[in-house]
Design an enzyme around this catalytic site. Structure first.
Site, PDB file in Angstrom:
ATOM      1  N   SER A   1       1.001  -1.263  -0.077  1.00 38.89           N
ATOM      2  CA  SER A   1      -0.142   0.038  -0.100  1.00 38.89           C
ATOM      3  C   SER A   1       0.794   1.159   0.072  1.00 38.89           C
ATOM      4  CB  SER A   1      -1.114   0.138   1.163  1.00 38.89           C
ATOM      5  OG  SER A   1      -1.788   0.997   1.253  1.00 38.89           O
TER       6      SER A   1
ATOM      7  N   TYR B   1      -4.029   8.021  -7.040  1.00 39.65           N
ATOM      8  CA  TYR B   1      -3.238   7.353  -6.304  1.00 39.65           C
ATOM      9  C   TYR B   1      -3.717   7.425  -4.826  1.00 39.65           C
ATOM     10  CZ  TYR B   1       1.188   5.278  -4.662  1.00 39.65           C
ATOM     11  OH  TYR B   1       2.045   4.486  -3.897  1.00 39.65           O
TER      12      TYR B   1
ATOM     13  N   LYS C   1      -5.055   3.597  -3.220  1.00 38.19           N
ATOM     14  CA  LYS C   1      -4.343   3.006  -2.005  1.00 38.19           C
ATOM     15  C   LYS C   1      -5.419   2.982  -0.909  1.00 38.19           C
ATOM     16  CE  LYS C   1      -0.357   2.181  -3.917  1.00 38.19           C
ATOM     17  NZ  LYS C   1       0.239   0.750  -4.165  1.00 38.19           N
TER      18      LYS C   1
END
Length: 251
Positions: free
Chosen positions: A141, A155, A159
């Site tokens: 992660s 992004y 995550k």
């Protein structure tokens, strides 16, 4: 008292994605050193060939391909046969695009690589792990999965979503003997593209990055945490998002 980990993964087969560079490469080399057979996947044939040459062992099987394509997932799983664990490392950034500047292509590609590909690979190996009653799944992660100041909208969102996926797998299949956890690195010295494609994002976050509270580390530092989560030493660890950030999350 020192502990000998040299045979920790002897007899086990582990899949590593993003194996050609950075954290994936470090993880692959460490697994091989500890006795594992590794199926290493990477989108770059060149990086994969270099890895295999450096490894110099027939316990490394390389699969070159795009993880967003189901055919690549199928090839990886077929090459592995019995899968004892996965180190899902491959990921891409969105070049710091905030929501107002995000384009559909970048958003979709980031989610395809960072979330959908790990889901498909997990889905492909779960049946055999459930039947066998054992399996270890470890994902990479990011600190971006805890906050929103060190990446763009895509992004960060991917995550956060990956963390949720990991916890879902842990909840549903922990009772079946399958563990799912993730490592959330801070700064790592890799070749991942972190160029700013947004002047506003640079203005907003640049000074924060200049005062990053913990230094970047080499990929091997994060690989150690991944291997621990994959190993039997972490037998009671399930559904954990483990920061590997030098204490960044404490600030």
């Amino acid at each position: 008292m020192s502990t000998d980990f040299s045979a920790r993964f002897t007899g086990k087969t582990i899949i590593v994605t993003g194996a050609g560079s950075g954290i994936g490469r470090a993880t692959t080399m460490r697994l091989l050193a500890e006795g594992a057979t590794v199926v290493g996947a990477d989108v770059s044939e060149t990086r994969l060939a270099e890895l295999m040459a450096d490894a110099g062992t027939d316990r490394l099987v390389g699969v070159a391909g795009d993880l967003t394509e189901q055919a690549t997932i199928d090839e990886i799983v077929s090459a592995a046969g019995t899968v004892d664990g996965i180190a899902s490392v491959a990921g891409i950034t969105d070049n710091w695009l905030p929501a107002a500047e995000m384009d559909d292509v970048t958003w979709q590609r980031v989610f395809d690589v960072n979330l959908t590909a790990p889901m498909r690979l997990t889905r492909a190996v779960l049946p055999q792990m459930i039947e066998r009653g054992s399996g270890a799944l470890a994902y990479v992660s990011s600190e971006a999965g805890f906050r929103s100041s060190i990446s763009g909208a895509g992004y960060t969102s991917s995550k956060h979503a990956l963390n949720g996926f990991v916890k879902s797998v842990a909840f549903y299949y922990g009772p079946k003997g399958v563990r799912a956890n993730a490592v959330a690195p801070g700064g790592v010295n890799t070749n991942i593209d972190v160029a700013f494609n947004s002047s506003y994002a640079l203005e907003r976050t640049g000074k924060l990055l200049e005062t990053m509270p913990t230094p970047s580390v080499e990929p091997g530092v994060v690989a150690k945490s991944l291997l621990w989560l994959l190993s039997d030493e972490a037998e009671n660890i399930n559904g954990v998002i483990l920061p590997s950030d030098g204490g960044w999350t404490t600030i």
